[in-house]
Scaffold this motif. Structure first.
Motif, PDB file in Angstrom:
ATOM      1  N   LYS A   1       0.868  -1.178   0.000  1.00  0.00           N
ATOM      2  CA  LYS A   1       0.000   0.000   0.000  1.00  0.00           C
ATOM      3  C   LYS A   1       0.904   1.227   0.000  1.00  0.00           C
ATOM      4  CE  LYS A   1      -3.905   0.190   2.240  1.00  0.00           C
ATOM      5  NZ  LYS A   1      -5.007   0.363   3.224  1.00  0.00           N
ATOM      6  N   GLY A   2       0.906   1.931  -1.127  1.00  0.00           N
ATOM      7  CA  GLY A   2       1.757   3.107  -1.247  1.00  0.00           C
ATOM      8  C   GLY A   2       0.948   4.370  -1.044  1.00  0.00           C
ATOM      9  N   CYS A   3       0.461   4.951  -2.140  1.00  0.00           N
ATOM     10  CA  CYS A   3      -0.301   6.197  -2.050  1.00  0.00           C
ATOM     11  C   CYS A   3      -1.754   5.958  -1.649  1.00  0.00           C
ATOM     12  CB  CYS A   3      -0.242   6.927  -3.384  1.00  0.00           C
ATOM     13  SG  CYS A   3      -1.108   6.046  -4.728  1.00  0.00           S
ATOM     14  N   ASP A   4      -2.280   4.751  -1.916  1.00  0.00           N
ATOM     15  CA  ASP A   4      -3.688   4.412  -1.676  1.00  0.00           C
ATOM     16  C   ASP A   4      -4.633   5.281  -2.509  1.00  0.00           C
ATOM     17  OD1 ASP A   4      -5.311   2.547  -0.456  1.00  0.00           O
ATOM     18  OD2 ASP A   4      -5.791   3.812   1.272  1.00  0.00           O
ATOM     19  N   HIS A   5      -4.106   5.856  -3.602  1.00  0.00           N
ATOM     20  CA  HIS A   5      -4.923   6.681  -4.496  1.00  0.00           C
ATOM     21  C   HIS A   5      -4.775   6.250  -5.961  1.00  0.00           C
ATOM     22  CE1 HIS A   5      -5.020   9.298  -0.974  1.00  0.00           C
ATOM     23  NE2 HIS A   5      -6.027   9.940  -1.542  1.00  0.00           N
ATOM     24  N   GLY A   6      -4.136   5.109  -6.201  1.00  0.00           N
ATOM     25  CA  GLY A   6      -3.976   4.634  -7.571  1.00  0.00           C
ATOM     26  C   GLY A   6      -2.958   5.393  -8.387  1.00  0.00           C
TER      27      GLY A   6
ATOM     28  N   ALA B   1       2.278   0.669  -6.530  1.00  0.00           N
ATOM     29  CA  ALA B   1       2.847  -0.311  -5.603  1.00  0.00           C
ATOM     30  C   ALA B   1       1.890  -1.468  -5.327  1.00  0.00           C
ATOM     31  CB  ALA B   1       3.227   0.366  -4.283  1.00  0.00           C
ATOM     32  N   CYS B   2       0.590  -1.245  -5.536  1.00  0.00           N
ATOM     33  CA  CYS B   2      -0.420  -2.260  -5.231  1.00  0.00           C
ATOM     34  C   CYS B   2      -0.829  -3.075  -6.453  1.00  0.00           C
ATOM     35  CB  CYS B   2      -1.657  -1.585  -4.636  1.00  0.00           C
ATOM     36  SG  CYS B   2      -2.529  -0.546  -5.835  1.00  0.00           S
TER      37      CYS B   2
ATOM     38  N   CYS C   1      15.244  -0.303  -3.113  1.00  0.00           N
ATOM     39  CA  CYS C   1      14.743  -0.500  -1.742  1.00  0.00           C
ATOM     40  C   CYS C   1      13.744  -1.646  -1.681  1.00  0.00           C
ATOM     41  CB  CYS C   1      14.112   0.779  -1.199  1.00  0.00           C
ATOM     42  SG  CYS C   1      12.440   1.121  -1.807  1.00  0.00           S
ATOM     43  N   GLY C   2      13.101  -1.948  -2.796  1.00  0.00           N
ATOM     44  CA  GLY C   2      12.201  -3.102  -2.851  1.00  0.00           C
ATOM     45  C   GLY C   2      10.743  -2.824  -2.566  1.00  0.00           C
ATOM     46  N   TYR C   3      10.409  -1.608  -2.104  1.00  0.00           N
ATOM     47  CA  TYR C   3       9.012  -1.361  -1.730  1.00  0.00           C
ATOM     48  C   TYR C   3       8.083  -1.408  -2.939  1.00  0.00           C
ATOM     49  CZ  TYR C   3       5.049   0.390   0.888  1.00  0.00           C
ATOM     50  OH  TYR C   3       3.817   0.494   1.485  1.00  0.00           O
ATOM     51  N   CYS C   4       8.500  -0.788  -4.031  1.00  0.00           N
ATOM     52  CA  CYS C   4       7.649  -0.757  -5.217  1.00  0.00           C
ATOM     53  C   CYS C   4       7.807  -2.006  -6.075  1.00  0.00           C
ATOM     54  CB  CYS C   4       7.956   0.480  -6.064  1.00  0.00           C
ATOM     55  SG  CYS C   4       9.523   0.361  -6.983  1.00  0.00           S
ATOM     56  N   THR C   5       8.808  -2.839  -5.757  1.00  0.00           N
ATOM     57  CA  THR C   5       9.174  -3.957  -6.633  1.00  0.00           C
ATOM     58  C   THR C   5       8.040  -4.937  -6.908  1.00  0.00           C
ATOM     59  OG1 THR C   5      11.462  -3.768  -5.897  1.00  0.00           O
ATOM     60  CG2 THR C   5      10.833  -5.813  -6.993  1.00  0.00           C
ATOM     61  N   PRO C   6       7.239  -5.358  -5.910  1.00  0.00           N
ATOM     62  CA  PRO C   6       6.152  -6.294  -6.229  1.00  0.00           C
ATOM     63  C   PRO C   6       5.224  -5.759  -7.312  1.00  0.00           C
ATOM     64  CG  PRO C   6       6.482  -6.206  -3.866  1.00  0.00           C
ATOM     65  CD  PRO C   6       7.332  -5.117  -4.443  1.00  0.00           C
TER      66      PRO C   6
ATOM     67  N   ASN D   1       3.864   2.954 -12.663  1.00  0.00           N
ATOM     68  CA  ASN D   1       4.565   2.375 -11.509  1.00  0.00           C
ATOM     69  C   ASN D   1       5.735   3.281 -11.137  1.00  0.00           C
ATOM     70  OD1 ASN D   1       3.309  -0.108 -13.034  1.00  0.00           O
ATOM     71  ND2 ASN D   1       3.670  -0.782 -10.933  1.00  0.00           N
ATOM     72  N   ILE D   2       5.629   3.913  -9.984  1.00  0.00           N
ATOM     73  CA  ILE D   2       6.629   4.880  -9.555  1.00  0.00           C
ATOM     74  C   ILE D   2       7.731   4.203  -8.736  1.00  0.00           C
ATOM     75  CG2 ILE D   2       7.009   7.036  -8.299  1.00  0.00           C
ATOM     76  CD1 ILE D   2       5.190   7.249 -10.767  1.00  0.00           C
ATOM     77  N   CYS D   3       8.986   4.542  -9.057  1.00  0.00           N
ATOM     78  CA  CYS D   3      10.139   4.057  -8.283  1.00  0.00           C
ATOM     79  C   CYS D   3      10.823   5.262  -7.659  1.00  0.00           C
ATOM     80  CB  CYS D   3      11.118   3.305  -9.183  1.00  0.00           C
ATOM     81  SG  CYS D   3      12.666   2.855  -8.346  1.00  0.00           S
TER      82      CYS D   3
END
Length: 214
Positions: free
Chosen positions: A83-88, A92-93, A144-149, A192-194
């Motif tokens: 769950k990144g921005c939760d706004h699409g 990240a989701c 960092c891996g957060y956005c990777t999935p 997809n933002i990195c």
């Protein structure tokens, strides 16, 4: 202008009237609260949702407001999807639903009754990685891996889109099959933002998996 004597009000009378108003409001407030409480439902409405996630069937009874992202993370404990921005807006989701990538934070779980959903956990596991996961490691596309999935799920779907002949906004010739080029991939992966800025590495990883020369 001379004061009117039509409605004479003394200071004492004004204070007494104010105190009476406060007392009346204090008595009315609990009654209103009880009325509102009686009108409010005891619990939020729920619905049964049956879907397949990573090859396993699941049946959940969910609050109808639950997003697909929260259903995956909070109810199925598949926390690879982030769950990144939760706004699409960050990607990240991203998960794959019936072969198409979507932002799971913008989609209600109840919309996916009967669907087949693939998360990052369904693409590969340690010791048995998906080729795209391996390429991200080789080309240092994860940082960092957060956005990777979300990046990996989106990248897998991007190659399927190109293979299916689906054009993008930068596809020059709509009569020809779209090609796997850095220009095409940057456009298709733009959702997809990195935050680490591994974009060039991510493009290299996707091109590697596609087996073409940049």
């Amino acid at each position: 202008m001379a004061p009117s004597d039509e409605f004479p009000i003394s200071r004492r009378g004004l204070l007494a009237g104010g105190a009476a108003s406060v007392a009346t409001a204090a008595v009315a407030r609990p009654a209103m609260a009880e009325t509102e409480s009686a009108k409010a439902p005891a619990s939020p409405p729920t619905a049964k949702v049956d879907f397949e996630v990573n090859g396993t069937a699941h049946s959940l009874e969910l609050d109808t407001r639950t997003t697909l992202l929260d259903a995956l993370r909070e109810h199925l404990r598949l926390t690879g999807t982030k769950k990144g921005c939760d706004h699409g807006q960050c990607g990240a989701c991203t998960v794959i639903v019936d072969g198409r990538r979507i932002n799971s934070c913008l989609s209600l779980a109840v919309q996916h009754d009967g669907d087949r959903i693939t998360t990052i956990e369904g693409l590969g596991q340690p010791g048995n990685l998906h080729p795209m996961q391996e390429a991200f490691v080789v080309h240092d596309g994860y940082q960092c891996g957060y956005c990777t999935p979300g990046q990996v799920c989106s990248a897998v779907a991007v190659l399927d889109e190109i293979k299916a002949g689906i054009p993008s906004h930068v596809t020059a010739d709509l009569t020809a099959a779209p090609a796997v080029t850095p220009h095409e991939l940057r456009e298709r992966m733009s959702g997809n933002i990195c935050r680490c800025g591994a974009y060039s590495n991510i493009v290299e990883a996707i091109i590697d998996v596609a087996g073409v020369k940049a």
